[in-house]
Design a protein around this motif. Structure first.
Motif, PDB file in Angstrom:
ATOM      1  N   TYR A  85       0.843  -1.338  -0.021  1.00  0.00           N
ATOM      2  CA  TYR A  85      -0.083  -0.086  -0.093  1.00  0.00           C
ATOM      3  C   TYR A  85       1.037   1.235   0.071  1.00  0.00           C
ATOM      4  CZ  TYR A  85      -4.137  -2.732   0.422  1.00  0.00           C
ATOM      5  OH  TYR A  85      -5.293  -3.640   0.132  1.00  0.00           O
ATOM      6  N   SER A 108      -5.663  -0.006  -5.691  1.00  0.00           N
ATOM      7  CA  SER A 108      -6.804  -1.161  -5.725  1.00  0.00           C
ATOM      8  C   SER A 108      -6.163  -1.785  -6.969  1.00  0.00           C
ATOM      9  CB  SER A 108      -8.093  -0.658  -5.846  1.00  0.00           C
ATOM     10  OG  SER A 108      -8.181   0.327  -6.684  1.00  0.00           O
ATOM     11  N   ALA A 159      -8.708  -4.358  -9.599  1.00  0.00           N
ATOM     12  CA  ALA A 159      -9.899  -4.773 -10.166  1.00  0.00           C
ATOM     13  C   ALA A 159     -10.014  -5.681 -11.412  1.00  0.00           C
ATOM     14  CB  ALA A 159     -10.765  -3.679 -10.144  1.00  0.00           C
ATOM     15  N   TRP A 172     -10.769  -8.639  -6.344  1.00  0.00           N
ATOM     16  CA  TRP A 172     -10.684  -7.249  -6.182  1.00  0.00           C
ATOM     17  C   TRP A 172      -9.774  -6.968  -4.629  1.00  0.00           C
ATOM     18  CZ3 TRP A 172     -15.024  -9.488  -7.825  1.00  0.00           C
ATOM     19  CH2 TRP A 172     -15.666  -8.995  -8.735  1.00  0.00           C
ATOM     20  N   ASP A 188      -8.522  -4.194  -2.491  1.00  0.00           N
ATOM     21  CA  ASP A 188      -8.834  -2.881  -1.623  1.00  0.00           C
ATOM     22  C   ASP A 188      -7.927  -2.172  -1.955  1.00  0.00           C
ATOM     23  OD1 ASP A 188     -11.340  -3.758  -1.058  1.00  0.00           O
ATOM     24  OD2 ASP A 188     -10.764  -4.481   0.866  1.00  0.00           O
ATOM     25  N   ASP A 189      -8.054  -0.743  -2.153  1.00  0.00           N
ATOM     26  CA  ASP A 189      -6.987   0.271  -1.939  1.00  0.00           C
ATOM     27  C   ASP A 189      -6.830   0.425  -0.348  1.00  0.00           C
ATOM     28  OD1 ASP A 189      -9.190   2.061  -1.117  1.00  0.00           O
ATOM     29  OD2 ASP A 189      -9.349   3.039  -3.208  1.00  0.00           O
ATOM     30  N   SER A 198      -9.981   2.051   1.324  1.00  0.00           N
ATOM     31  CA  SER A 198     -11.158   1.338   1.533  1.00  0.00           C
ATOM     32  C   SER A 198     -10.868   0.142   2.661  1.00  0.00           C
ATOM     33  CB  SER A 198     -11.502   0.516   0.381  1.00  0.00           C
ATOM     34  OG  SER A 198     -11.786   1.596  -0.699  1.00  0.00           O
ATOM     35  N   ALA A 240      -8.452  -8.552  -0.061  1.00  0.00           N
ATOM     36  CA  ALA A 240      -8.958  -8.699  -1.209  1.00  0.00           C
ATOM     37  C   ALA A 240     -10.206  -9.635  -1.117  1.00  0.00           C
ATOM     38  CB  ALA A 240      -7.902  -9.381  -2.206  1.00  0.00           C
TER      39      ALA A 240
END
Length: 197
Positions: free
Chosen positions: A75, A80, A82, A91, A93-94, A97, A123
């Motif tokens: 991070y 993110s 997708a 997916w 997540d960022d 989120s 995820a």
């Protein structure tokens, strides 16, 4: 190679950026001929990069929530992901989120039953499954069935599998899956052209 290898941050950053660049190219290729083969348009496939000013803030916010080092490294550089049409979708997540999900208590942070330990869910897939990084072993679990009570997820033997030995292997596996999907679709397109002539 793993994200926790004793190597310089510069080398890890290059590796993460190379992974992202490769995934972006593959995602564009995957989407380009998708509708011709499947008869409907693809979802939007994206691989996000964290802006320079946001990376330190994202890592700091997540470190305060107890995320393990490999996810903090991820991070600190990437956002993110997708891939809605890859198998049943995935997916990642960022950071914002993920922090919101952790804060709201929407994701388990402890596994019990067949596996016991602290995890960070980062995820999901399109079938209701979650991907979680173990704080003790560093492996990535694919959680598919269990009982969520508060922030604890009680698993039986059939409710999970080890998806990767570490976060970097998980990312490499995603790259390999997307590569295979692009190659398979190229083969389908070639067969369709042969049969139409």
């Amino acid at each position: 190679m793993t994200l926790t290898d004793p190597r310089s941050d510069r080398v890890r950053l290059v590796d993460l950026r190379k992974w992202r660049q490769g995934m972006e190219l593959l995602a564009a290729e995957f989407m380009s001929g998708f509708e011709a083969v499947h008869g409907y348009p693809p979802g939007e496939h994206t691989v996000g990069l964290v802006l320079a000013g946001e990376s330190a803030a994202a890592a700091e916010a997540l470190a305060g929530r107890g995320l393990p080092g490999p996810l903090l490294e991820y991070y600190g550089h990437l956002g993110s992901v997708a891939l809605p049409d890859l198998d049943n979708g995935i997916w990642i997540d960022d950071a914002a989120s993920l922090a919101a999900q952790v804060e709201a208590g929407n994701c388990p942070n402890r596994l019990t039953g067949a596996v016991d330990g602290m995890v960070s869910v980062f995820a999901t897939d399109g079938g209701g499954g979650m991907y979680a990084l173990s704080h003790t072993t560093g492996c990535v679990y694919h959680l598919t069935a269990g009982a969520l009570v508060g922030s604890t997820y009680d698993l039986d033997e059939t409710g999970y599998r080890i998806a990767a030995e570490d976060l970097w292997s998980f990312l490499e596996h995603l790259h390999a899956r997307l590569t295979a999907a692009v190659e398979a679709r190229a083969g389908e397109s070639a067969r369709a052209v042969e049969t139409s002539t």
